[in-house]
Motif scaffolding. Structure first.
Motif, PDB file in Angstrom:
ATOM      1  N   VAL A 128       0.434  -1.758  -0.269  1.00  0.00           N
ATOM      2  CA  VAL A 128       0.306  -0.181   0.585  1.00  0.00           C
ATOM      3  C   VAL A 128       0.404   1.341  -0.179  1.00  0.00           C
ATOM      4  O   VAL A 128       0.241   2.306  -0.691  1.00  0.00           O
ATOM      5  N   ASP A 154      -3.909  -2.405  -6.788  1.00  0.00           N
ATOM      6  CA  ASP A 154      -5.273  -2.373  -5.404  1.00  0.00           C
ATOM      7  C   ASP A 154      -5.404  -4.170  -5.572  1.00  0.00           C
ATOM      8  O   ASP A 154      -6.057  -4.637  -4.241  1.00  0.00           O
ATOM      9  N   GLU A 193      -5.839  -2.472   3.506  1.00  0.00           N
ATOM     10  CA  GLU A 193      -7.047  -1.761   2.947  1.00  0.00           C
ATOM     11  C   GLU A 193      -6.919  -0.784   2.199  1.00  0.00           C
ATOM     12  O   GLU A 193      -7.468  -0.165   0.962  1.00  0.00           O
ATOM     13  N   GLY A 196      -4.931   1.297   0.514  1.00  0.00           N
ATOM     14  CA  GLY A 196      -5.105   1.204  -0.797  1.00  0.00           C
ATOM     15  C   GLY A 196      -5.668   1.853  -1.554  1.00  0.00           C
ATOM     16  O   GLY A 196      -5.866   2.307  -2.717  1.00  0.00           O
ATOM     17  N   ASP A 197      -7.456   1.467  -0.616  1.00  0.00           N
ATOM     18  CA  ASP A 197      -8.824   2.261  -1.740  1.00  0.00           C
ATOM     19  C   ASP A 197      -8.135   3.883  -1.523  1.00  0.00           C
ATOM     20  O   ASP A 197      -8.449   4.174  -2.576  1.00  0.00           O
ATOM     21  N   THR A 200      -5.971   3.902  -4.501  1.00  0.00           N
ATOM     22  CA  THR A 200      -6.410   4.092  -6.345  1.00  0.00           C
ATOM     23  C   THR A 200      -7.210   5.782  -5.900  1.00  0.00           C
ATOM     24  O   THR A 200      -7.721   6.385  -6.996  1.00  0.00           O
ATOM     25  N   ASN A 218     -11.676   2.101  -8.746  1.00  0.00           N
ATOM     26  CA  ASN A 218     -11.661   1.052  -7.399  1.00  0.00           C
ATOM     27  C   ASN A 218     -12.870  -0.335  -8.950  1.00  0.00           C
ATOM     28  O   ASN A 218     -14.119   0.660  -8.125  1.00  0.00           O
TER      29      ASN A 218
END
Length: 219
Positions: A128, A154, A193, A196-197, A200, A218
């Protein structure tokens, strides 16, 4: 000419502030994971306190961006750059919030002996942080192709998240007394997680900045 130079200087200052904010948020992510592993509760509290500084920086970026829009009447591409910086600072602030959540999870576990050696969570963290670096590089170089590439990373993060949570929850029946610890480990994977979003989302802003088109990267 003078006005344009003034505008460019202001825009550069905005980007510098954003770089500073990203540097701090990245340190928070790195520190929160090493703190989670070492169970350094004192450091976990420091991470939570440091969040104030990042929030303050986001406020300053927002104020500067609004001032630029109000006083400089920027043309379309400049306006997109300011709006992208604004949106990115908001995503970075959320990344820092997730680092704080990881520090809180470390406090919830306290000094209780870990049920397993924590090897996979740092790997997920590396991924990440790479995504965040990649997304920001695409912003500073106006590279939409690179931005799309970051977003593709991702999928790997989501895959790791699914695998890790599945593995962690599998420990509960055999170690019911460690349910709290296992849950905190699963939450920590979830916070990574989410980072990571947010990376993105930064990449999406770059694609919008460069092309003027909105993409949902996404999946």
């Amino acid at each position: 000419m003078g006005m344009r130079t003034n505008f460019d200087n202001n825009l550069n200052q905005l980007k510098q502030m954003l770089m500073e904010m990203v540097k701090m948020a990245k340190e928070q992510v790195e520190d929160s994971i090493s703190t989670f592993i070492s169970q350094d509760l004192e450091n976990a509290r420091k991470i939570i306190e440091k969040d104030e500084e990042i929030n303050l920086l986001e406020t300053q970026i927002t104020e500067k961006a609004i001032l630029l829009i109000a006083t400089e009447s920027p043309v379309a591409t400049d306006l997109r750059a300011i709006l992208a910086a604004l949106k990115i600072s908001s995503e970075v602030e959320r990344i820092a919030d997730n680092a704080v959540n990881i520090a809180k999870s470390a406090l919830h576990i306290g000094k209780e002996k870990h049920i397993k050696e924590i090897k996979d969570i740092p790997k997920m963290k590396e991924l990440v942080v790479d995504m965040l670096d990649c997304a920001l590089q695409s912003f500073y170089t106006n590279d939409a192709v690179l931005a799309k590439k970051c977003a593709e990373m991702d999928d790997r993060v989501d895959e790791m998240y699914g695998m890790l949570v599945h593995e962690l929850l599998g420990y509960i029946p055999g170690k019911p007394e460690a349910t709290n610890q296992i849950a905190q480990m699963a939450f920590t994977c979830r916070y990574l997680e989410r980072i990571g979003d947010h990376s993105t989302n930064i990449a999406e802003q770059v694609v919008f900045l460069v092309t003027g088109k909105r993409y949902d990267l996404n999946h």
